[in-house]
Design an enzyme around this catalytic site. Sequence first.
Site, PDB file in Angstrom:
ATOM      1  N   ASP A  16     -10.937  53.638  -2.391  1.00 26.53           N
ATOM      2  CA  ASP A  16     -11.293  54.061  -1.028  1.00 26.53           C
ATOM      3  C   ASP A  16     -10.168  54.871  -0.380  1.00 26.53           C
ATOM      4  OD1 ASP A  16     -13.023  53.953   1.296  1.00 26.53           O
ATOM      5  OD2 ASP A  16     -11.628  52.514   2.182  1.00 26.53           O
ATOM      6  N   ASP A  59       1.328  37.199  -3.937  1.00 23.30           N
ATOM      7  CA  ASP A  59       1.865  37.695  -2.666  1.00 23.30           C
ATOM      8  C   ASP A  59       3.370  37.451  -2.703  1.00 23.30           C
ATOM      9  OD1 ASP A  59       0.398  38.131   0.405  1.00 23.30           O
ATOM     10  OD2 ASP A  59       2.566  37.833   0.289  1.00 23.30           O
ATOM     11  N   SER A 104      -6.541  49.580  -0.143  1.00 23.56           N
ATOM     12  CA  SER A 104      -5.354  49.321   0.700  1.00 23.56           C
ATOM     13  C   SER A 104      -4.753  50.645   1.162  1.00 23.56           C
ATOM     14  CB  SER A 104      -4.339  48.444  -0.037  1.00 23.56           C
ATOM     15  OG  SER A 104      -3.848  49.072  -1.207  1.00 23.56           O
ATOM     16  N   HIS A 122     -12.229  56.653   2.420  1.00 19.38           N
ATOM     17  CA  HIS A 122     -11.441  55.795   3.326  1.00 19.38           C
ATOM     18  C   HIS A 122     -12.332  55.183   4.420  1.00 19.38           C
ATOM     19  CE1 HIS A 122      -7.084  55.143   4.815  1.00 19.38           C
ATOM     20  NE2 HIS A 122      -7.848  54.127   5.152  1.00 19.38           N
ATOM     21  N   ILE A 123     -13.410  54.528   3.980  1.00 18.59           N
ATOM     22  CA  ILE A 123     -14.370  53.968   4.939  1.00 18.59           C
ATOM     23  C   ILE A 123     -14.308  52.449   4.973  1.00 18.59           C
ATOM     24  CG2 ILE A 123     -16.070  55.852   4.994  1.00 18.59           C
ATOM     25  CD1 ILE A 123     -17.550  53.955   2.789  1.00 18.59           C
ATOM     26  N   GLY A 124     -13.302  51.871   4.308  1.00 19.30           N
ATOM     27  CA  GLY A 124     -13.222  50.403   4.237  1.00 19.30           C
ATOM     28  C   GLY A 124     -13.400  49.739   5.586  1.00 19.30           C
ATOM     29  N   GLY A 125     -12.741  50.288   6.594  1.00 21.05           N
ATOM     30  CA  GLY A 125     -12.785  49.649   7.911  1.00 21.05           C
ATOM     31  C   GLY A 125     -13.738  50.321   8.868  1.00 21.05           C
ATOM     32  N   GLU A 168      -5.410  62.719   1.228  1.00 20.75           N
ATOM     33  CA  GLU A 168      -6.786  62.636   1.735  1.00 20.75           C
ATOM     34  C   GLU A 168      -7.068  63.832   2.644  1.00 20.75           C
ATOM     35  OE1 GLU A 168      -7.279  58.812   3.612  1.00 20.75           O
ATOM     36  OE2 GLU A 168      -6.857  57.730   1.749  1.00 20.75           O
ATOM     37  N   ILE A 227      -6.818  40.714   5.078  1.00 22.23           N
ATOM     38  CA  ILE A 227      -7.977  41.168   4.294  1.00 22.23           C
ATOM     39  C   ILE A 227      -8.072  40.387   2.985  1.00 22.23           C
ATOM     40  CG2 ILE A 227      -9.041  43.131   3.124  1.00 22.23           C
ATOM     41  CD1 ILE A 227      -7.701  44.953   5.236  1.00 22.23           C
TER      42      ILE A 227
END
Length: 397
Positions: free
Chosen positions: A260, A177, A235, A288-291, A265, A158
């Site tokens: 998100d 990273d 994330s 939590h709608i990122g995907g 949750e 991502i």
Amino acid sequence: MANKQNGFRILLLEAIHPGAKDLLAREGHTVQLESHSPKEAELVTMLQNFDVVGIRSKTQITEKVLQANPHLLAVGCFCIGTDQVKLDQAKRLGIPVFNAPYSNTRSVAELVLAEIVALSRQLGDRSMMAHRGEWMKSAVGSREVRGKTLGIVGYGHIGSQVSVLAESFGMRVVYFDVIKKLPLGNSQQLETLEDVLRVSDFVSLHVPDTAQTKQMITERELSQMKKGACLINASRGSVVVIPALAEALKSNHLAGAAVDVFPVEPSSNNEKFVSELQGLKNVILTPHIGGSTEEAQEAIGIEVAQSFLGFLKNGSTRGAVNFPNVDLPILHDNSQRMINVHQNVPGVLGEINSIVSKFGVNITAQGLSTDSNVGYLVMDMEGRAEEVSNLVAGLKT
Ligand code: NAI
């Protein structure tokens, strides 16, 4: 295994995208598509009639379900998480479990880009005011994203997509990273998280949920961010300390945030959502709608269906989360392929080979992959059908 010539019987639950059914049916399998998520007792009985089952996040593949259905050949989670399946027990029973970790990568990346622009223009607040009948036409605090610096934390699937999209908006991209990653476009890997936090106008988090990333962003890291910067977290909820973020927003150290994912949750759309970030200025909260896009759902359907086909056709376990991963070449026409799952103890391969020679079957290729518990053996053989079926029966005893 059931007779490959007639295809396998596959049950797809929880309204899995019909693209999965179409693909599997085209390959000659019998597919039943159900929209509900059966409870344990129903599932125990239902699975007696199937070789393979596909679920999403609600259906629980418990010990009891597996124990009652050891004949299952594979389980597919048409989502990312696999917590709903007893993975160890499935492994002990020789059942690989597949999922679709990367089918919604692009959906998350696009949402993040939208949020960068939305935060820059205080879009959420302006829109809510307009809905309430308030007309707030002002340029104060509204900025273009062109020329601004985006800091990406976690340059994986991502994070790297976000990097490419952000550059096409004219942003400068830096990232941190734990692994040395090839920079895409003109992006630049920096040495430390702090280096990224100090120079970025937007920080977007794309790390996995691990012991190292738990509460990675605390009061200290937030104070290292530039005054007026914005934080985006699509994330995992455990990565950011929410009270610290709320404080950084209330004190105006940060100009905004888009979140998100949350430490806690709601488990369904009927449950109330509570967060310390509610009601704060320029804060975009999403459930939590990122995907969660239609394209991602279809891609997930195809990704797991393809894993099923690779396994059922060739014995490939690539992408299985609980099994040694073996990616095998397509089976040669004159050969038959046998798959054997055994406990990983010394001497098994020698024993199998001696049984094979006893039945007069010629091995044309053999591959073994193991982890600490199981061995996964694939053998391509040439021999008369009768010899091969005698051998399979001999190995079962
Ligand atoms: P990925 O595994 O491809 O990339 C993660 C990157 O983070 C890797 O490059 C890894 O080296 C790096 N990393 C690991 N630990 C780190 C640390 N301590 N500091 C810095 N970098 C670190 O994962 P992917 O697919 O890009 O997903 C990223 C996150 O997005 C995951 O947490 C995933 O659960 C979440 N996600 C959220 C969705 C949503 O709906 N909001 C949907 C899909 C994924």
